[in-house]
Motif scaffolding. Structure first.
Motif, mmCIF file in Angstrom:
data_model
loop_
_atom_site.group_PDB
_atom_site.id
_atom_site.type_symbol
_atom_site.label_atom_id
_atom_site.label_comp_id
_atom_site.label_asym_id
_atom_site.label_seq_id
_atom_site.Cartn_x
_atom_site.Cartn_y
_atom_site.Cartn_z
ATOM 1 N N VAL A 80 -59.401 -1.548 -1.343
ATOM 2 C CA VAL A 80 -59.867 -2.797 -1.946
ATOM 3 C C VAL A 80 -61.286 -2.612 -2.478
ATOM 4 C CG1 VAL A 80 -58.383 -4.176 -0.448
ATOM 5 C CG2 VAL A 80 -60.762 -3.770 0.226
ATOM 6 N N ALA A 81 -61.711 -3.570 -3.303
ATOM 7 C CA ALA A 81 -63.058 -3.541 -3.873
ATOM 8 C C ALA A 81 -63.508 -4.957 -4.162
ATOM 9 C CB ALA A 81 -63.070 -2.705 -5.162
ATOM 10 N N GLY A 82 -64.810 -5.117 -4.344
ATOM 11 C CA GLY A 82 -65.354 -6.394 -4.778
ATOM 12 C C GLY A 82 -65.342 -6.456 -6.302
ATOM 13 N N GLY A 83 -64.954 -7.583 -6.865
ATOM 14 C CA GLY A 83 -64.944 -7.755 -8.322
ATOM 15 C C GLY A 83 -66.356 -7.946 -8.840
ATOM 16 N N ASP A 158 -73.416 2.810 -0.385
ATOM 17 C CA ASP A 158 -73.306 2.544 1.052
ATOM 18 C C ASP A 158 -73.832 1.158 1.391
ATOM 19 O OD1 ASP A 158 -72.021 4.870 2.061
ATOM 20 O OD2 ASP A 158 -73.842 6.005 1.700
ATOM 21 N N GLN A 159 -73.244 0.163 0.733
ATOM 22 C CA GLN A 159 -73.629 -1.229 0.937
ATOM 23 C C GLN A 159 -72.415 -2.104 0.723
ATOM 24 O OE1 GLN A 159 -76.450 -1.638 -2.238
ATOM 25 N NE2 GLN A 159 -78.137 -2.031 -0.858
ATOM 26 N N PHE A 160 -72.178 -3.051 1.631
ATOM 27 C CA PHE A 160 -71.213 -4.107 1.352
ATOM 28 C C PHE A 160 -71.955 -5.184 0.573
ATOM 29 C CE2 PHE A 160 -68.883 -8.017 2.285
ATOM 30 C CZ PHE A 160 -67.607 -7.625 1.920
ATOM 31 N N ILE A 161 -71.542 -5.437 -0.655
ATOM 32 C CA ILE A 161 -72.238 -6.398 -1.520
ATOM 33 C C ILE A 161 -71.691 -7.799 -1.227
ATOM 34 C CG2 ILE A 161 -72.843 -7.014 -3.887
ATOM 35 C CD1 ILE A 161 -73.873 -4.235 -3.105
ATOM 36 N N SER A 162 -72.574 -8.710 -0.813
ATOM 37 C CA SER A 162 -72.129 -10.064 -0.457
ATOM 38 C C SER A 162 -73.197 -11.089 -0.831
ATOM 39 C CB SER A 162 -71.802 -10.133 1.034
ATOM 40 O OG SER A 162 -72.936 -9.755 1.803
ATOM 41 N N VAL A 180 -66.916 -2.929 -7.295
ATOM 42 C CA VAL A 180 -67.819 -2.191 -6.415
ATOM 43 C C VAL A 180 -67.129 -1.929 -5.084
ATOM 44 C CG1 VAL A 180 -68.934 -4.338 -5.601
ATOM 45 C CG2 VAL A 180 -70.148 -2.150 -5.387
ATOM 46 N N GLU A 181 -67.297 -0.697 -4.593
ATOM 47 C CA GLU A 181 -66.747 -0.326 -3.285
ATOM 48 C C GLU A 181 -67.673 0.710 -2.654
ATOM 49 O OE1 GLU A 181 -66.258 2.767 -4.058
ATOM 50 O OE2 GLU A 181 -64.286 3.149 -4.903
ATOM 51 N N MET A 182 -67.215 1.439 -1.629
ATOM 52 C CA MET A 182 -68.147 2.250 -0.852
ATOM 53 C C MET A 182 -67.743 3.718 -0.729
ATOM 54 S SD MET A 182 -69.018 -0.644 2.062
ATOM 55 C CE MET A 182 -70.369 0.261 2.798
ATOM 56 N N ILE A 204 -58.726 -6.063 -5.866
ATOM 57 C CA ILE A 204 -59.916 -6.890 -5.650
ATOM 58 C C ILE A 204 -59.668 -7.829 -4.458
ATOM 59 C CG2 ILE A 204 -61.471 -8.591 -6.673
ATOM 60 C CD1 ILE A 204 -61.605 -5.708 -7.887
ATOM 61 N N SER A 205 -60.534 -7.684 -3.439
ATOM 62 C CA SER A 205 -60.402 -8.474 -2.206
ATOM 63 C C SER A 205 -61.393 -9.633 -2.162
ATOM 64 C CB SER A 205 -60.651 -7.574 -0.993
ATOM 65 O OG SER A 205 -61.946 -6.977 -1.071
ATOM 66 N N ASP A 206 -62.436 -9.566 -2.979
ATOM 67 C CA ASP A 206 -63.527 -10.543 -2.920
ATOM 68 C C ASP A 206 -64.352 -10.404 -4.191
ATOM 69 O OD1 ASP A 206 -66.081 -8.761 -2.342
ATOM 70 O OD2 ASP A 206 -64.430 -7.960 -1.142
ATOM 71 N N SER A 207 -65.294 -11.308 -4.394
ATOM 72 C CA SER A 207 -66.132 -11.269 -5.599
ATOM 73 C C SER A 207 -67.547 -10.791 -5.295
ATOM 74 C CB SER A 207 -66.157 -12.647 -6.261
ATOM 75 O OG SER A 207 -64.840 -12.977 -6.676
ATOM 76 N N ASP A 215 -63.997 -13.579 2.597
ATOM 77 C CA ASP A 215 -62.825 -13.217 1.787
ATOM 78 C C ASP A 215 -62.319 -11.814 2.098
ATOM 79 O OD1 ASP A 215 -63.095 -15.660 0.567
ATOM 80 O OD2 ASP A 215 -64.060 -14.876 -1.244
ATOM 81 N N PHE A 216 -63.251 -10.872 2.289
ATOM 82 C CA PHE A 216 -62.850 -9.468 2.507
ATOM 83 C C PHE A 216 -61.982 -9.298 3.758
ATOM 84 C CE2 PHE A 216 -63.707 -5.504 4.742
ATOM 85 C CZ PHE A 216 -63.324 -4.543 3.815
ATOM 86 N N PRO A 217 -62.437 -9.765 4.954
ATOM 87 C CA PRO A 217 -61.578 -9.557 6.132
ATOM 88 C C PRO A 217 -60.251 -10.296 6.037
ATOM 89 C CG PRO A 217 -63.587 -10.774 6.725
ATOM 90 C CD PRO A 217 -63.741 -10.347 5.305
HETATM 91 N N1 ADE Z 1 -65.067 -3.379 -0.770
HETATM 92 C C1 ADE Z 1 -64.446 -4.565 -0.887
HETATM 93 N N2 ADE Z 1 -65.320 -5.540 -1.174
HETATM 94 C C2 ADE Z 1 -66.544 -4.955 -1.227
HETATM 95 C C3 ADE Z 1 -67.858 -5.431 -1.461
HETATM 96 N N3 ADE Z 1 -68.082 -6.733 -1.687
HETATM 97 N N4 ADE Z 1 -68.890 -4.542 -1.429
HETATM 98 C C4 ADE Z 1 -68.659 -3.238 -1.187
HETATM 99 N N5 ADE Z 1 -67.430 -2.738 -0.948
HETATM 100 C C5 ADE Z 1 -66.385 -3.578 -0.975
#
Ligand code: ADE
Length: 238
Positions: A80-83, A158-162, A180-182, A204-207, A215-217
């Protein structure tokens, strides 16, 4: 006729694939570098499936082990990734054309994003693998009934973007980034070092905004494994 490496970062992204593999005969598991590698047949193809863990270092360790110990002939990263781009929404699928490490910055010694001494910032995926993943993703979304498939730049760090501010900053710096992903760009750099064909597919799991922590979990628990399984099944059978 070497096996295909199938890699994901989190259990929710790959458990269904490991279970699908377990139903086949003659699956073997080997622990190397604290990772469990499952070798055998998956949807009629020889594969090695492994949970990498989260982040660029975990991804690079895993890719290198797949290449050097399991002698894979190609690698597909699924997850998954963030949009990031406008219009790229939860449930859409992004296939990487290129990947870049958005947290890599050795300026002023080297241009921002460039891997020092390698002279590359954007790693190209293998066109045939990416096209096959596009077709698989389109077929899967046809069955789901909603969602679009995109192909373009995926950025990794190496960051979860939120945070909406962080999304704006990434969009300003890298206007063509779709998601964006890691892990993806680290997989890309490892495969580049060994001239191994690879591709990355992300749902895409989240924005990546203030709702991403919720949203991600939820997506990972409820939907991620069906997307990974659906896309990889069609990819391997196609
Ligand atoms: N993978 C899924 N969502 C993400 C996010 N918001 N930031 C980084 N990696 C992700």
């Amino acid at each position: 006729n070497r096996p295909i490496g199938i890699v994901a970062a989190m259990p929710g992204e790959i458990t269904a694939l490991i279970n699908a593999m377990r139903t086949s005969r003659a699956v073997e598991s080997h622990t190397v570098g604290r990772r469990e590698f499952y070798s055998g047949e998956l949807f009629g193809r020889r594969c090695v499936v492994v949970l990498a863990g989260v982040g660029k270092v975990a991804a690079a360790i895993t890719a290198t082990t797949l290449i050097r110990t399991f002698d894979i002939g190609s690698l597909v990263f699924v997850g998954v990734a963030g949009g990031l781009a406008h219009g790229v929404s939860v449930g859409d699928i992004v296939v990487a054309q290129t990947l870049l490490q958005h947290d890599l910055d050795a300026s002023p010694l080297f241009p921002r994003y460039e891997v020092p001494l390698l002279g590359v910032s954007r790693f190209e995926t293998h066109p045939d693998l990416a096209s096959a993943l596009m077709r698989a993703a389109e077929q899967h979304l046809e069955q789901v009934g909603i969602g679009r498939v995109y192909r373009g730049l995926i950025v990794s760090g190496d960051q979860f973007i939120s945070d909406a501010e962080d999304v704006r900053a990434l969009r300003d710096a890298l206007p063509d980034a779709l998601a964006v992903e890691m892990e993806g760009a680290a997989i890309a750099q490892a495969c580049n070092a060994y001239d191994l064909p690879f591709a990355v597919v992300r749902t895409i799991s989240d924005s990546a905004d203030g709702d991403a922590g919720r949203d991600f979990p939820r997506f990972l628990e409820e939907r991620a494994s069906a997307y990974s399984l659906g896309v990889i099944e069609r990819f391997l059978e196609g």
